[in-house]
Motif scaffolding. Structure first.
Motif, PDB file in Angstrom:
ATOM      1  N   MET A  44       0.827  -1.207   0.000  1.00  0.00           N
ATOM      2  CA  MET A  44       0.000   0.000   0.000  1.00  0.00           C
ATOM      3  C   MET A  44       0.863   1.260   0.000  1.00  0.00           C
ATOM      4  O   MET A  44       0.581   2.232  -0.704  1.00  0.00           O
ATOM      5  N   ASN A  45       1.919   1.235   0.814  1.00  0.00           N
ATOM      6  CA  ASN A  45       2.793   2.409   0.908  1.00  0.00           C
ATOM      7  C   ASN A  45       3.523   2.673  -0.405  1.00  0.00           C
ATOM      8  O   ASN A  45       3.765   3.833  -0.769  1.00  0.00           O
ATOM      9  N   ILE A  46       3.877   1.623  -1.113  1.00  0.00           N
ATOM     10  CA  ILE A  46       4.507   1.802  -2.431  1.00  0.00           C
ATOM     11  C   ILE A  46       3.481   2.331  -3.425  1.00  0.00           C
ATOM     12  O   ILE A  46       3.774   3.240  -4.223  1.00  0.00           O
ATOM     13  N   LEU A  47       2.273   1.787  -3.373  1.00  0.00           N
ATOM     14  CA  LEU A  47       1.213   2.212  -4.284  1.00  0.00           C
ATOM     15  C   LEU A  47       0.875   3.690  -4.108  1.00  0.00           C
ATOM     16  O   LEU A  47       0.635   4.409  -5.090  1.00  0.00           O
ATOM     17  N   THR A  48       0.876   4.156  -2.864  1.00  0.00           N
ATOM     18  CA  THR A  48       0.543   5.560  -2.595  1.00  0.00           C
ATOM     19  C   THR A  48       1.751   6.498  -2.727  1.00  0.00           C
ATOM     20  O   THR A  48       1.614   7.696  -2.526  1.00  0.00           O
ATOM     21  N   GLY A  49       2.932   5.940  -3.033  1.00  0.00           N
ATOM     22  CA  GLY A  49       4.120   6.772  -3.219  1.00  0.00           C
ATOM     23  C   GLY A  49       4.852   7.113  -1.953  1.00  0.00           C
ATOM     24  O   GLY A  49       5.792   7.911  -1.969  1.00  0.00           O
ATOM     25  N   TYR A  50       4.445   6.509  -0.837  1.00  0.00           N
ATOM     26  CA  TYR A  50       5.105   6.793   0.442  1.00  0.00           C
ATOM     27  C   TYR A  50       6.453   6.099   0.536  1.00  0.00           C
ATOM     28  O   TYR A  50       7.383   6.598   1.163  1.00  0.00           O
ATOM     29  N   GLY A  56      10.669  -3.256  -9.911  1.00  0.00           N
ATOM     30  CA  GLY A  56       9.289  -3.395 -10.355  1.00  0.00           C
ATOM     31  C   GLY A  56       8.684  -2.055 -10.714  1.00  0.00           C
ATOM     32  O   GLY A  56       9.328  -0.995 -10.588  1.00  0.00           O
ATOM     33  N   ARG A  57       7.444  -2.097 -11.157  1.00  0.00           N
ATOM     34  CA  ARG A  57       6.768  -0.892 -11.649  1.00  0.00           C
ATOM     35  C   ARG A  57       5.347  -0.843 -11.101  1.00  0.00           C
ATOM     36  O   ARG A  57       4.650  -1.854 -11.055  1.00  0.00           O
ATOM     37  N   VAL A  58       4.932   0.357 -10.690  1.00  0.00           N
ATOM     38  CA  VAL A  58       3.565   0.588 -10.230  1.00  0.00           C
ATOM     39  C   VAL A  58       3.018   1.807 -10.969  1.00  0.00           C
ATOM     40  O   VAL A  58       3.655   2.866 -10.992  1.00  0.00           O
ATOM     41  N   ASP A  64       3.166   6.450 -13.868  1.00  0.00           N
ATOM     42  CA  ASP A  64       4.128   5.733 -13.046  1.00  0.00           C
ATOM     43  C   ASP A  64       4.329   6.450 -11.719  1.00  0.00           C
ATOM     44  O   ASP A  64       4.592   7.670 -11.693  1.00  0.00           O
ATOM     45  N   VAL A  65       4.215   5.709 -10.616  1.00  0.00           N
ATOM     46  CA  VAL A  65       4.281   6.304  -9.283  1.00  0.00           C
ATOM     47  C   VAL A  65       5.662   6.895  -8.996  1.00  0.00           C
ATOM     48  O   VAL A  65       5.774   7.909  -8.294  1.00  0.00           O
ATOM     49  N   LEU A  66       6.730   6.297  -9.517  1.00  0.00           N
ATOM     50  CA  LEU A  66       8.082   6.799  -9.278  1.00  0.00           C
ATOM     51  C   LEU A  66       8.477   7.881 -10.270  1.00  0.00           C
ATOM     52  O   LEU A  66       9.123   8.858  -9.909  1.00  0.00           O
ATOM     53  N   ASP A  67       8.083   7.737 -11.537  1.00  0.00           N
ATOM     54  CA  ASP A  67       8.463   8.720 -12.559  1.00  0.00           C
ATOM     55  C   ASP A  67       7.725  10.042 -12.389  1.00  0.00           C
ATOM     56  O   ASP A  67       8.276  11.117 -12.642  1.00  0.00           O
ATOM     57  N   LEU A  70       3.774  13.150  -8.161  1.00  0.00           N
ATOM     58  CA  LEU A  70       2.726  14.117  -7.817  1.00  0.00           C
ATOM     59  C   LEU A  70       1.440  13.851  -8.588  1.00  0.00           C
ATOM     60  O   LEU A  70       0.347  13.849  -8.014  1.00  0.00           O
ATOM     61  N   ASN A  71       1.564  13.637  -9.909  1.00  0.00           N
ATOM     62  CA  ASN A  71       0.363  13.354 -10.696  1.00  0.00           C
ATOM     63  C   ASN A  71      -0.252  12.017 -10.318  1.00  0.00           C
ATOM     64  O   ASN A  71      -1.479  11.853 -10.325  1.00  0.00           O
ATOM     65  N   ALA A  72       0.597  11.038  -9.984  1.00  0.00           N
ATOM     66  CA  ALA A  72       0.080   9.734  -9.556  1.00  0.00           C
ATOM     67  C   ALA A  72      -0.704   9.883  -8.253  1.00  0.00           C
ATOM     68  O   ALA A  72      -1.780   9.289  -8.097  1.00  0.00           O
ATOM     69  N   LYS A  73      -0.172  10.669  -7.323  1.00  0.00           N
ATOM     70  CA  LYS A  73      -0.849  10.848  -6.028  1.00  0.00           C
ATOM     71  C   LYS A  73      -2.168  11.593  -6.179  1.00  0.00           C
ATOM     72  O   LYS A  73      -3.077  11.421  -5.360  1.00  0.00           O
ATOM     73  N   ARG A  74      -2.276  12.435  -7.212  1.00  0.00           N
ATOM     74  CA  ARG A  74      -3.547  13.127  -7.446  1.00  0.00           C
ATOM     75  C   ARG A  74      -4.658  12.166  -7.834  1.00  0.00           C
ATOM     76  O   ARG A  74      -5.841  12.492  -7.738  1.00  0.00           O
ATOM     77  N   GLN A  75      -4.297  10.966  -8.278  1.00  0.00           N
ATOM     78  CA  GLN A  75      -5.292   9.977  -8.672  1.00  0.00           C
ATOM     79  C   GLN A  75      -5.749   9.120  -7.493  1.00  0.00           C
ATOM     80  O   GLN A  75      -6.630   8.281  -7.639  1.00  0.00           O
TER      81      GLN A  75
END
Length: 359
Positions: A44-50, A56-58, A64-67, A70-75
């Motif tokens: 969960m923490n990886i999925l939310t960017g924490y 691997g890739r999420v 992409d949560v790592l690339d 900020l935009n990923a967290k807005r979703q």
């Protein structure tokens, strides 16, 4: 909506998440289950960017949560087990604070009013949060997660500490949110998952050990045919007769005795009602059937058996817990089927990744 590909997270020599791959579609309500230390929170923490992953890739909504964190967290809207509320704020102040914090571009007053209508807190918008009941505080936390209209909502133990009426209200709210959002529900309350979720994912020792539609698991539970039969007569002969009866796939004598009666656990074949045949077979031999109790196969039974079964093939880098044997043949078959389905889905995702790499 959510794509996780070959996700790995190591803490030194300890592996918390071990090559997880899964896909969650738009509008799905997914229950994410596992024992303590299974890797749920880390995932969960990886999925939310924490947290960052080891490999691997999420991606969320194709981001992409790592690339592009900020935009990923807005979703994503996230409600942890303890809602991050500022108790001295009013509900309105808290939601406006969330609006500004998230940099929301929607019309502020219209959006906050809409969120309050969805979670039914319009009548307490002017009240200080610390004066609200726990149920209302939970609703305020959900409202905060909905600010910005995220496509994905993640709940971590959303009904802990609530009374039965509040639990039902929150479950109904989660179901209604699934119409417009993808929802992930992490909880230890298995009945909650069965009542709310479309799909159940079980993780143990960092690996997915079951991934199945809730309706399929419910069908297995409802089609179960297990009985405890209390029968008077010679134990060895009775047990031999039960095992030889057509329609019975499993029988064992239990330790429970009542005079000359022994209790036997009987499991019939799928869609076979064994009760009449059992009665007449015993009557012909002069053995009295003095009790017959139907036994249910619960989601708890399936969960425990799947987890224990998965540990038979757990990599040695994990510390193993003592394993309990499945209590009957049906539980063992269900567990083996779920594990096989999870392995098949993992292989299909790996094959897709391989084909994409070739292209």
């Amino acid at each position: 909506m959510i794509q996780i590909q070959h996700l790995v997270k190591n803490y030194g020599v300890s592996c918390a998440v071990d090559d997880i791959s899964l896909s969650i579609g738009e509008g799905e309500i997914v229950g994410f289950l596992g024992p303590n230390g299974a890797g749920k929170s880390t995932t969960m923490n990886i999925l939310t960017g924490y947290l960052s992953s080891t490999s691997g890739r999420v991606s969320v909504a194709g981001i992409d949560v790592l690339d592009d964190p900020l935009n990923a967290k807005r979703q994503i809207g996230y409600l942890p087990e303890q809602p991050p509320l500022y108790l001295d704020m009013t509900v309105d102040e808290y939601l406006r604070f969330n609006y500004e914090l998230k940099g929301c571009k929607l019309s502020r007053e219209a959006h906050i009013r809409e969120v309050c209508e969805v979670v039914r807190i319009g009548d307490v918008r002017g009240r200080v949060i610390k004066n609200l009941s726990k149920g209302y505080r939970q609703r305020v936390g959900i409202a905060g997660a909905l600010i910005g209209s995220p496509k994905v909502i993640i709940f971590d133990e959303p009904t802990v500490g609530l009374d039965p009426k509040q639990i039902i209200e929150i479950r109904n709210l989660i179901r209604s949110l699934g119409k417009d959002h993808t929802v992930i529900l992490s909880t230890h309350i298995l009945q909650e998952v069965q009542a709310v979720c479309d799909r159940i994912i079980i993780i143990n020792k960092g690996r997915i050990v079951a991934d199945e539609k809730t309706e399929n698991i419910t069908r297995v539970i409802e089609n179960n045919r297990r009985f405890n039969a209390k029968i008077c007569g010679p134990q060895n002969q009775i047990l031999s007769t039960l095992k030889d009866m057509q329609g019975i796939v499993y029988a064992e004598a239990l330790a429970d005795r009542d005079g000359d009666a022994t209790t036997y656990m009987i499991e019939s074949a799928p869609s076979v009602d064994i009760r009449k045949k059992l009665f007449f077979t015993l009557a012909e031999r002069g053995w009295a059937l003095i009790g017959l109790e139907a036994l249910g196969l619960s989601l708890e039974d399936i969960f425990i058996t799947v987890v224990n079964k998965s540990e038979e093939t757990t990599p040695t880098r994990y510390t193993r817990r003592a394993k309990a044997k499945p209590r009957n043949a049906l539980e063992a078959r269900v567990a083996e089927g779920l594990l096989a389905d999870a392995d098949k889905k993992r292989e299909e995702i790996s094959a897709l990744d391989f084909n994409e790499d070739e292209e």
